[in-house]
Motif scaffolding. Structure first.
Motif, short mmCIF file in Angstrom:
data_model
loop_
_atom_site.label_atom_id
_atom_site.label_comp_id
_atom_site.label_asym_id
_atom_site.label_seq_id
_atom_site.Cartn_x
_atom_site.Cartn_y
_atom_site.Cartn_z
N PRO A 1 -27.46 13.53 47.73
CA PRO A 1 -27.40 13.18 46.31
C PRO A 1 -28.49 12.20 45.89
O PRO A 1 -28.81 12.12 44.71
CB PRO A 1 -26.02 12.54 46.16
N VAL A 2 -29.03 11.44 46.85
CA VAL A 2 -29.94 10.37 46.46
C VAL A 2 -31.37 10.59 46.94
O VAL A 2 -32.17 9.68 46.94
CB VAL A 2 -29.42 9.00 46.96
N LEU A 3 -31.68 11.80 47.38
CA LEU A 3 -33.03 12.12 47.86
C LEU A 3 -33.44 11.23 49.03
O LEU A 3 -34.59 10.81 49.11
CB LEU A 3 -34.06 11.99 46.73
N TRP B 1 -26.42 4.28 43.46
CA TRP B 1 -27.63 5.09 43.59
C TRP B 1 -27.37 6.56 43.31
O TRP B 1 -28.31 7.34 43.10
CB TRP B 1 -28.22 4.94 45.00
N ALA B 2 -26.12 6.95 43.35
CA ALA B 2 -25.80 8.34 43.04
C ALA B 2 -25.81 8.58 41.53
O ALA B 2 -25.66 9.70 41.08
CB ALA B 2 -24.45 8.71 43.63
N LEU C 1 -37.97 7.06 41.28
CA LEU C 1 -36.86 7.35 42.18
C LEU C 1 -35.64 7.78 41.36
O LEU C 1 -35.18 7.08 40.49
CB LEU C 1 -36.53 6.10 42.99
N TRP C 2 -35.14 8.95 41.67
CA TRP C 2 -34.15 9.59 40.83
C TRP C 2 -33.08 10.18 41.71
O TRP C 2 -33.22 10.18 42.93
CB TRP C 2 -34.90 10.66 40.01
N VAL C 3 -32.03 10.68 41.15
CA VAL C 3 -31.04 11.37 41.98
C VAL C 3 -31.52 12.80 42.22
O VAL C 3 -32.44 13.27 41.57
CB VAL C 3 -29.65 11.38 41.33
N ASN C 4 -30.86 13.46 43.16
CA ASN C 4 -31.25 14.82 43.52
C ASN C 4 -30.39 15.80 42.72
O ASN C 4 -29.23 16.03 43.07
CB ASN C 4 -31.05 15.02 45.03
N LYS D 1 -30.35 18.79 42.68
CA LYS D 1 -29.95 19.99 43.43
C LYS D 1 -28.66 19.75 44.20
O LYS D 1 -28.07 20.69 44.72
CB LYS D 1 -31.04 20.34 44.46
N VAL E 1 -24.17 15.22 43.38
CA VAL E 1 -24.55 14.68 42.08
C VAL E 1 -23.80 15.42 40.97
O VAL E 1 -23.32 14.80 40.02
CB VAL E 1 -26.08 14.76 41.90
#
Lengths: 771, 476
Positions: free
Chosen positions: A597-599, B141-142, B152-155, B157, B161
């Motif tokens: 979720p946070v790369l 951070w989620a 810097l961002w959340v994913n 995919k 998330v």
């Protein structure tokens, strides 16, 4: 090991050759060497001499030697082995691990018959790193017992622990007027000596050695003395009233002995610097020719000795062996070695009584049951490990365990099996022909990193074939699944949702040759050392939480029929074994990357699957979604934690930490990085030197340490790299990706396992691939 | 909201209740002193909560190693509990939103409790999201928050998330919907309040409700809008939760059937939980006239329907595993039924497939005891369903070398117990300090669906405590 592997390497990695050595093994327990054999037969220790003699007779019958008279023995593959040996005269070698001189005489006679002297045996360059004299040691203990020894110095030896008569020596030592131990700790022998003179580690010392004849090497300190210690040689010099500086002494010695052999140096100083730089001096390099020696043993006498000693037994027998990791036990306090799983049983942090499936069934014993093993009135209580390939009615027990005074990591780990060794005819014997095995109460769980033994017929995981098929078709054994689509059967890798990542500069990859890999685990230890991988201890291994980034999966063959899953879970009684090093596959379509979720885990432009520890919040989704199960989670804080007092818990232990690699804290995932710190270092070095990165300049810890060169690491974008050259050939040959059909596109290719066997073995993992 | 109900319909409110009776019956629980039963239950809940919280604290202090997870099974009870609680949370919104849109009047008696259950269940689920993280203090951070790290961002995919968005949206909408539904009732209690403190508190939370036609109109609009917003959420939340598994590559997880199967399962377990709570409330608070056998039967019908969908999904999964011809998929399912966790699989099958079919019997689905017991069984089964999906898929996936077993520890169990302490503490506080039945909405069906029409409808409660009632606007 390197020479052995060369004989097993075929295809691109073997220089294009399509032939390989054939390996027969006759042994009691399933050893790592035996696991690599093409044909293996389990024998009891009491059959060892007879098997050697029978082999000799069978070969002699073919090659015209004199037969010797020993009782006959019925062991599988003997005739075949003899025939193959006779057909390979001058290219064959017979070796035995026996410490019985009679057996070794017959082995040498056999090698003589086979013309091995001068061809496969180079008698002029023996290796010197294992020397000893059982008879003199025996005499010493006798003399010590009768009070005839005035003084004894122990250096690099711990006979109270690791000699079969260690207990007698322990009783005798107080009778010796002067006993001095040069030791780095108060071990079993040192603690009984009158004086202990603390010696430094060899990497803190100056020294020289001749590991192999004509091969002179130097050791120089890698660090100044950590503690107030004095090396053994300096002590002797001091006591002899000479200057104690061993470096000067050594230099002078080389000036007088080695320098005269050298040529082309302006001064001794230049010679010395060159030798230190190279680490080795070979005065006669390339000069010595093999040959010269001939066999002069008395075979008939040896045969008589064999006939007298080796007789059929009906009861249980014990065979002692050294584990690949812990060995004789001298390094038992190294937690890396304790946690290195045994290559075959995958057990760590313990020794155990290995018995065969049939023996376990006959005696109603299950894994982890405690048994009392008694030999010559001495008993040891050990847990049972059911070992496929073990000879029936035998127990294999590892020595090197049960240390009492080795240090906190080794003390109390396992049981000491040295008392089971004995002195027969003046020679140490590491087996017993009569032993008693009785069920004791209770169990003791053996920590194993792998508990499922078979590959369940999954060709997508393991692909193998036999040499004859490979010679006809380099793709023999390959499994190439197709997916049915509207345009017909398609490669699974041709169907994708993803755009993929560009790899404009480098594309780091790896080729692992399953034929070269012997399963030793050197790569595992190297990886642990390089990447600051935490040791977690026995209980956490039992909890299935070892942190190893690199592991070697070991699969036994099974007799179970395809799709009879419960039968496929059971290994054959004497299985074929395959080792498969497993580490992060650096998938180009990495399932771990999409789910974080946070790369915290992302893809690099060089094909690396990267892990950013300080971004990780520890959901473990990546680890769950990893088809290879190579991601490791920090369940606890493993450093500065008294529950994990291995080597990350104090300043001294932390000296092993690699400063280029982060020590991970609890709550984050970690995994193989392809030694990204090394890649980065090499790239920066090349940049500073204003040049391109060399073709094979970067080596990972595992590829560098692999003694058989089973692991090739490199840049797949560079056509000059070894890996590119291998893949150029093998992509249409032996190279396969594990789990190719799920289209994760690993950067690691494996080369099929090819066995030098005649017939197709009956085995679920080797059924032909679907048309 | 008055409408005409056919005379043949069984009444939804029994006992000939008047508007005043409704107010009195429900408000008196809020206004009176806590009952002995409530005090005992609340004490137990708080003790369980304290014990559980201590264990959760220790889990965070020591690390997740106190659980039984390992390198192969990275999720077990944590995510099982998470999905289980999220699933339970589905019934509330389904009742308040979808049944509102479908004009199912019977929902009025149970929607308040069901929505409260939803909110508390989602909180329990959220506690497991936090708990399962290796570094829960980094949980923010989620969220896609601006930060000092530049890009810097959340994913986006990552299904996790999606979960964050889905569950936080669901929680917010449910909370607003629940709170909005409470406003008229809070105003009622405010108007009846004797002490200054409660008048002030209930007054503040009733947001100046004065019962005018305008406020009622707004109330109705908002109900419809929120119902419209919530309806897709009922489907989307568990769809997205199912995608945690469905989008993975693990055999047994990677299944396109998961979204509908999970949604049905969620409603199934949610209704079972509503049954359990409501059956207790109606006895303890003597609300048998409002929560009648008709209500219980209706909910049992929903349980049977969704349970049957779940059962069909189980069989479909098996068929597809075989039909796909994928050896890993086939093995995953054979292993579920016959492998080392066979007992969990068969517990799931027994509880979830057989149990709801018993409700085809009218006697059983109208029996309080049967309903209560079978609802418990359904929730046990649904817990096992998630356990089976998560653990039996993970413990034997692709490479046999990594196959392992999961054994729960004391902390796996205690951290689950924590969520019960948390849930029941909140639910008991709710049931004491807020009206457990939506008085305003029940009153809307008094005329149409009451057992007997009141002869003269009065808004004034028997105690004559309110001088100028404002809640009987549609009295004719």
């Amino acid at each position: 090991m390197g020479a052995y592997a060369k004989g097993r390497q075929i295809g691109a990695i073997g220089g294009g050759k399509k032939t390989m050595s054939r390996h027969y093994q006759f042994e009691t327990g399933l050893s790592m060497t035996g696991s690599n054999a093409d044909y293996r037969a389990p024998i009891k220790p009491s059959q060892e001499g007879l098997v050697v003699a029978a082999l000799y007779n069978k070969v002699a019958a073919k090659l015209g030697g004199t037969a010797i008279s020993t009782p006959s023995v019925e062991v599988a593959h003997l005739d075949k082995a003899a025939a193959d040996l006779a057909n390979s005269r001058g290219k064959a070698l017979v070796v035995s691990g026996s410490n019985d001189p009679n057996v070794q005489v017959v082995v040498n006679a056999l090698n003589n018959l086979l013309g091995s002297y001068g061809s496969t045996i180079d008698i002029n360059s023996p290796v010197n790193y294992r020397q000893g004299n059982d008879q003199q040691m025996n005499a010493f203990i006798n003399e010590a017992k009768s009070g005839q020894v005035g003084a004894v110095l122990f250096f690099g030896a711990n006979p109270v622990y690791d000699h079969p008569r260690g207990a007698e020596l322990a009783e005798a030592l107080p009778k010796v007027a002067l006993s001095v131990s040069f030791a780095d700790r108060a071990d079993e022998t040192a603690s009984l000596s009158k004086y202990i003179t603390p010696v430094p580690h060899f990497l803190e010392c100056w020294n020289d050695a001749e590991p192999k004849q004509g091969f002179y090497s130097l050791t120089q300190p890698a660090i100044t003395l950590i503690f107030k210690t004095r090396q053994f040689q300096s002590s002797l010099l001091t006591w002899a009233g000479k200057p104690s500086d061993y470096q000067t002494y050594l230099k002078n010695y080389w000036r007088s002995t080695q320098y005269p052999k050298a040529s082309g140096f302006s001064s001794f100083e230049a010679f010395w610097v060159k030798c230190l730089n190279d680490g080795v001096f070979e005065p006669n390099k390339g000069a010595a020719a093999a040959g010269g020696a001939s066999f002069a043993g008395n075979v008939a006498q040896a045969a008589a000795g064999i006939a007298q000693r080796y007789k059929p037994t009906t009861g249980m027998e014990v065979a002692l062996y050294e584990k690949v990791g812990v060995g004789t036990g001298s390094m038992a306090n190294n937690p890396w070695l304790q946690e290195l799983p045994d290559p075959v049983s995958k057990a760590c942090w313990d020794n155990y009584a290995a018995i065969s499936q049939k023996t376990a069934h006959d005696m109603s014993l299950a894994q982890n049951d405690l048994v009392t093993v008694t030999v010559n009135g001495k008993s040891v209580e050990l847990p049972i490990l059911i070992q496929p390939g073990q000879a029936d009615n035998t127990v294999s027990i590892a020595i090197g365990y049960g240390r009492e005074k080795a240090g906190k990591s080794a003390n109390g780990v396992g049981k000491n099996a040295y008392p089971f060794a004995s002195i027969t005819g003046g020679y140490a014997t590491y087996s017993a022909f009569t032993a008693k095995v009785e069920k004791a109460s209770g169990t003791h769980v053996i920590a194993q990193t792998q508990t499922h033994d078979t590959v369940m017929g999954r060709q997508a995981v393991l692909q193998e074939s036999i040499l004859a098929k490979y010679q006809k078709n380099p793709k023999a054994g390959r499994y190439e699944p197709k997916v049915q689509t509207s345009v017909g059967p398609t490669d699974p890798t041709d169907i994708t949702l993803w755009n993929g990542y560009g790899k404009p500069t480098h594309s780091w990859g790896m080729v692992i040759d399953l034929n070269s890999c012997i399963g030793c685990g050197t790569c595992v230890v190297a990886c642990n050392a390089e990447n600051n991988i935490q040791v977690v201890g026995r209980q956490e291994v039992i909890n299935r939480r070892e942190m190893h980034w690199m592991r070697i999966d070991r699969y036994y063959s099974s007799d179970g029929e395809a799709e009879n899953y419960s039968a496929m879970e059971v290994a054959s009684a004497n299985p074929e074994v395959t080792f498969q090093p497993m580490l992060c596959q650096h998938c180009s379509n990495a399932p771990c990357e999409t789910v974080c979720p946070v790369l915290a885990t992302t893809h690099s432009t060089e094909g690396l699957n990267q892990m950013t520890y300080n971004r990780c919040i520890g959901t473990r989704y990546c680890a769950n979604n990893c088809p290879y199960k190579v991601r490791r989670f920090n369940w606890f804080k493993y450093f500065d934690n008294d529950n994990y007092d291995y080597h990350f818990n104090n300043d001294l232990g932390k000296m092993v930490i690699n400063p280029d690699v982060t020590v991970r804290s609890r709550g984050v995932i970690e995994k193989c990085s392809f030694c990204v710190q090394r890649i980065q270092e090499s790239k920066l070095t090349a940049k500073k030197e204003r040049r391109k990165l060399g073709a094979d300049e970067v080596q990972t810890a595992c590829s560098q340490s692999c003694p058989t060169h089973a692991i090739t690491f490199g840049d797949m974008n560079n056509p000059e790299s070894t890996i590119s050259k291998i893949l150029e050939v093998e992509l249409e040959g032996r190279a396969f990706h594990v789990l190719e059909e799920i289209n994760v596109r690993p950067q690691i290719s494996y080369l099929t396992k090819i066995r030098n066997k005649d017939e197709e073995p009956k085995k679920e993992a080797t059924k032909e691939s679907h048309a | 909201m008055s409408h005409v109900t056919a005379a043949v319909r069984t009444p939804l409110v029994t006992g000939g209740k008047t508007y005043a009776d409704v107010t009195e019956d429900i408000s008196k629980q809020v206004e009176g002193n806590p009952t002995r039963e409530w005090t005992i239950a609340f004490t137990i809940a708080v003790i369980v909560l304290i014990y559980g919280a201590a264990c959760v604290f220790w889990t965070w202090w020591e690390g997740l190693g106190v659980w039984g997870l390992n390198k192969t099974v990275g999720w077990a009870w944590d995510i099982t509990n998470f999905v289980w609680w999220v699933g339970i949370g589905h019934a509330g919104t389904l009742i308040s939103a979808i049944l509102l849109l479908f004009r199912q009047k019977w929902r009025t008696a149970v929607n308040r409790a069901a929505e409260a259950m939803t909110i508390f269940a989602v909180l329990c689920a959220a506690s497991f999201i936090l708990m399962h993280m290796g570094r829960p203090w980094m949980a923010l951070w989620a969220l896609p928050l601006p930060n000092t790290f530049g890009s810097l961002w959340v994913n986006f995919k990552s299904p996790l998330v999606w979960d964050v968005f889905a569950i936080s949206t669901y929680f917010t909408v449910s909370l607003v919907f629940w709170y909005m539904g409470l406003i008229p009732d809070l105003a009622t209690i405010r108007d009846r309040a004797k002490s200054k403190v409660s008048r002030y508190i209930y007054g503040a939370f009733s947001l100046g409700w004065n019962g005018s036609a305008k406020t009622w109109a707004r109330y109705e609009y908002m109900s419809l809008i929120l119902a419209g917003l919530s309806t897709p959420l009922v489907l989307s939340v568990h769809t997205i939760v199912s995608m945690d598994f469905a989008t993975s590559v693990i055999p047994g997880w990677h299944t396109t059937i998961f979204p509908p199967y999970f949604v049905a399962g969620a409603i199934f377990s949610g209704f079972a939980m509503v049954q359990n709570l409501v059956l207790i409330i109606r006895v303890v608070y003597k609300l048998e006239d409002y929560i009648t056998i008709e209500h219980i039967e209706s909910m049992n019908k929903v349980i049977t329907l969704t349970g049957s969908i779940v059962g069909v999904a189980y069989l479909t999964e098996f068929f597809i595993a075989w039909y796909s011809g994928v050896e890993f998929e086939s093995y995953a399912f054979i292993n579920r039924a016959t492998g080392p966790y066979w007992w969990a699989y068969w517990a799931m099958m027994t509880c979830n497939v057989i149990t709801p079919q018993l409700f085809w019997s009218r006697a059983i689905r109208r029996s309080i005891v049967w309903t209560f017991v079978l609802s418990v069984v359904v929730n046990i089964g649904m817990w096992f369903e998630r356990f089976v999906i998560i653990v039996t898929s993970l413990h034997r996936d692709y490479l046999p070398s990594s196959w392992a077993m999961f054994h729960p520890t004391l902390f796996d169990i205690s951290d689950y117990i924590f969520s019960f302490g948390f849930f029941f503490t909140l639910f008991l506080l709710f049931s004491k300090f807020l009206p457990v039945v939506n008085m305003a909405e029940v009153k809307t069906i008094i005329k149409s669906s009451s057992e007997k029409l009141p002869i003269s409808v009065s808004g004034v409660a028997k105690g004559e405590r309110v001088a100028n009632p404002t809640f009987n606007k549609d009295v004719e």
